[in-house]
Write a protein that holds these residues in place. Structure first.
Motif, short mmCIF file in Angstrom:
data_model
loop_
_atom_site.label_atom_id
_atom_site.label_comp_id
_atom_site.label_asym_id
_atom_site.label_seq_id
_atom_site.Cartn_x
_atom_site.Cartn_y
_atom_site.Cartn_z
N GLY A 126 3.40 -3.79 11.06
CA GLY A 126 2.06 -4.05 10.56
C GLY A 126 1.71 -3.41 9.25
O GLY A 126 0.52 -3.23 8.94
N VAL A 127 2.72 -3.07 8.43
CA VAL A 127 2.40 -2.46 7.13
C VAL A 127 2.81 -3.33 5.95
O VAL A 127 2.81 -2.87 4.81
CB VAL A 127 3.05 -1.06 6.99
CG1 VAL A 127 2.40 -0.06 7.91
CG2 VAL A 127 4.54 -1.13 7.23
N SER A 128 3.14 -4.59 6.20
CA SER A 128 3.41 -5.50 5.08
C SER A 128 3.10 -6.94 5.46
O SER A 128 3.77 -7.86 5.02
CB SER A 128 4.88 -5.40 4.63
OG SER A 128 5.74 -5.87 5.65
N THR A 129 2.07 -7.13 6.29
CA THR A 129 1.69 -8.48 6.68
C THR A 129 0.96 -9.17 5.54
O THR A 129 0.24 -8.53 4.78
CB THR A 129 0.79 -8.45 7.92
OG1 THR A 129 -0.32 -7.57 7.66
CG2 THR A 129 1.55 -7.94 9.13
N LEU A 153 9.27 0.09 -4.04
CA LEU A 153 8.31 0.01 -2.95
C LEU A 153 6.92 0.02 -3.57
O LEU A 153 6.53 1.00 -4.22
CB LEU A 153 8.49 1.18 -1.99
CG LEU A 153 9.88 1.30 -1.33
CD1 LEU A 153 9.97 2.59 -0.54
CD2 LEU A 153 10.15 0.10 -0.44
N VAL A 154 6.19 -1.06 -3.40
CA VAL A 154 4.82 -1.17 -3.92
C VAL A 154 3.87 -0.83 -2.77
O VAL A 154 3.93 -1.46 -1.71
CB VAL A 154 4.53 -2.57 -4.46
CG1 VAL A 154 3.09 -2.66 -4.97
CG2 VAL A 154 5.51 -2.92 -5.57
N THR A 155 3.03 0.16 -2.96
CA THR A 155 2.14 0.61 -1.89
C THR A 155 0.69 0.54 -2.32
O THR A 155 0.35 0.68 -3.49
CB THR A 155 2.46 2.05 -1.47
OG1 THR A 155 2.28 2.93 -2.59
CG2 THR A 155 3.90 2.17 -0.98
N GLY A 156 -0.17 0.32 -1.34
CA GLY A 156 -1.61 0.26 -1.57
C GLY A 156 -2.28 0.01 -0.24
O GLY A 156 -1.66 0.16 0.82
N PHE A 157 -3.54 -0.40 -0.27
CA PHE A 157 -4.26 -0.72 0.95
C PHE A 157 -4.42 -2.23 1.06
O PHE A 157 -4.89 -2.89 0.13
CB PHE A 157 -5.63 -0.04 0.97
CG PHE A 157 -5.54 1.44 1.23
CD1 PHE A 157 -5.52 1.94 2.52
CD2 PHE A 157 -5.46 2.33 0.17
CE1 PHE A 157 -5.41 3.29 2.76
CE2 PHE A 157 -5.35 3.69 0.39
CZ PHE A 157 -5.32 4.18 1.69
N GLY A 158 -4.01 -2.76 2.20
CA GLY A 158 -4.09 -4.19 2.42
C GLY A 158 -5.52 -4.65 2.65
O GLY A 158 -6.46 -3.85 2.74
N GLN A 159 -5.69 -5.95 2.80
CA GLN A 159 -7.01 -6.52 3.03
C GLN A 159 -7.62 -6.03 4.33
O GLN A 159 -8.85 -6.02 4.47
CB GLN A 159 -6.91 -8.05 3.05
CG GLN A 159 -6.52 -8.68 1.72
CD GLN A 159 -7.57 -8.45 0.65
OE1 GLN A 159 -8.75 -8.31 0.94
NE2 GLN A 159 -7.13 -8.41 -0.60
N ASP A 160 -6.78 -5.59 5.27
CA ASP A 160 -7.29 -5.06 6.54
C ASP A 160 -7.65 -3.59 6.45
O ASP A 160 -8.06 -2.98 7.45
CB ASP A 160 -6.26 -5.28 7.65
CG ASP A 160 -4.91 -4.63 7.34
OD1 ASP A 160 -4.78 -4.00 6.26
OD2 ASP A 160 -3.98 -4.78 8.15
#
Length: 270
Positions: free
Chosen positions: A93-96, A137-144
């Motif tokens: 659940g960290v790249s949906t 690795l591109v990281t950030g906060f998803g829409q959720d």
């Protein structure tokens, strides 16, 4: 050992130690054979001649005498490994993908950041390991609102000290809640276990909660990795903090080991 499915097939290969040795492969020369050292910081490796005699070879400079190196097919393992990494990250659940309609204003497509040029000073890969297998690795906060990570294969980035012009999509901003993301560039090595890498990233990122403002995630990614991963597993190469959707031009990495030029790019729907 690498966390890959059996369907990957054999990863064993024998290759020429360096491209510069090709001209020395004459009929009257019998190349030596060496096994790639597990420690990429090794000062020497041992090569064997046709009579089984060992010879000490400088690991910091390409030798004048041609030799073959027995090691893992890094390109094949890298391709299969990133597939495993993406699947594991998605399962955790960290790249949906972002839900449809998340960016209603951009119904005709989505904004991206494109890498137009990139160079690293040291790709963390010695000559006896061959070309580097680089990924970011591109990281950030998803829409959720949960921390997310997307892997981006940079298979063209083979050697340090060389400028590449990939015109590659690095960030798909439709997947992110905020107008900021971080990038961690890594170099894949023989000992990489992709399932373990995915689990470590998941464990670290799921502990970071959305506080209503952007939080850099580079440190969370790096702290998730065991010390050995900074020696001869996926090596840390470079990182970029707070990459924005409107970022453009040359961006120097935080470690001073590389740079890239980027530009906003709108991906139109057909």
């Amino acid at each position: 050992m690498k966390g890959l499915p059996a369907s990957t097939g054999s990863l064993l290969r024998v290759r020429l130690g360096a491209a510069s040795m090709r001209a020395r492969l004459t009929p009257d020369v019998t190349p030596w054979v060496a096994v790639a050292a597990s420690d990429e910081h090794a000062k020497t490796i041992t090569a064997f001649d046709s009579r089984g005699r060992g010879h000490t070879v400088d690991a910091t400079h390409v030798p004048a005498f041609p030799l073959y190196v027995l090691d893992i097919d890094a390109a094949k393992a890298h391709k299969a490994g990133l597939r495993v990494l993406r699947e594991q990250l998605a399962d955790n659940g960290v790249s949906t993908p972002a839900p449809q309609g998340a960016h209603a204003a951009d119904t005709a497509g989505w904004w991206a950041t494109k890498v137009t040029a990139v160079e690293v000073n040291d790709d963390q890969e010695p000559w006896f390991k061959g070309a580097a297998e680089t990924f970011s690795l591109v990281t950030g906060f998803g829409q959720d609102g949960k921390a997310r990570v997307d892997s981006v294969d940079m298979i063209y980035l083979d050697y340090d000290g060389t400028v590449y012009y990939p015109n590659q999509i690095l960030v798909n901003w439709s997947n992110y809640k905020y107008n900021l993301a971080d990038v961690v560039m890594m170099e894949d090595d023989d000992g990489t276990n992709y399932k373990s890498l995915a689990q470590a990233l998941t464990t670290a990122l799921l502990t970071v909660t959305d506080q209503g403002t952007y939080i850099p995630l580079v440190n969370a990614v790096l702290s998730a990795m065991p010390d050995s991963w900074f020696t001869d597993d996926p090596d840390y190469v470079e990182s970029w903090y707070t990459l924005a959707r409107n970022s453009t031009g040359r961006l120097n990495g935080a470690a001073g080991n590389g740079w890239m030029t980027v530009e906003p790019y709108f991906v139109e729907q057909l």
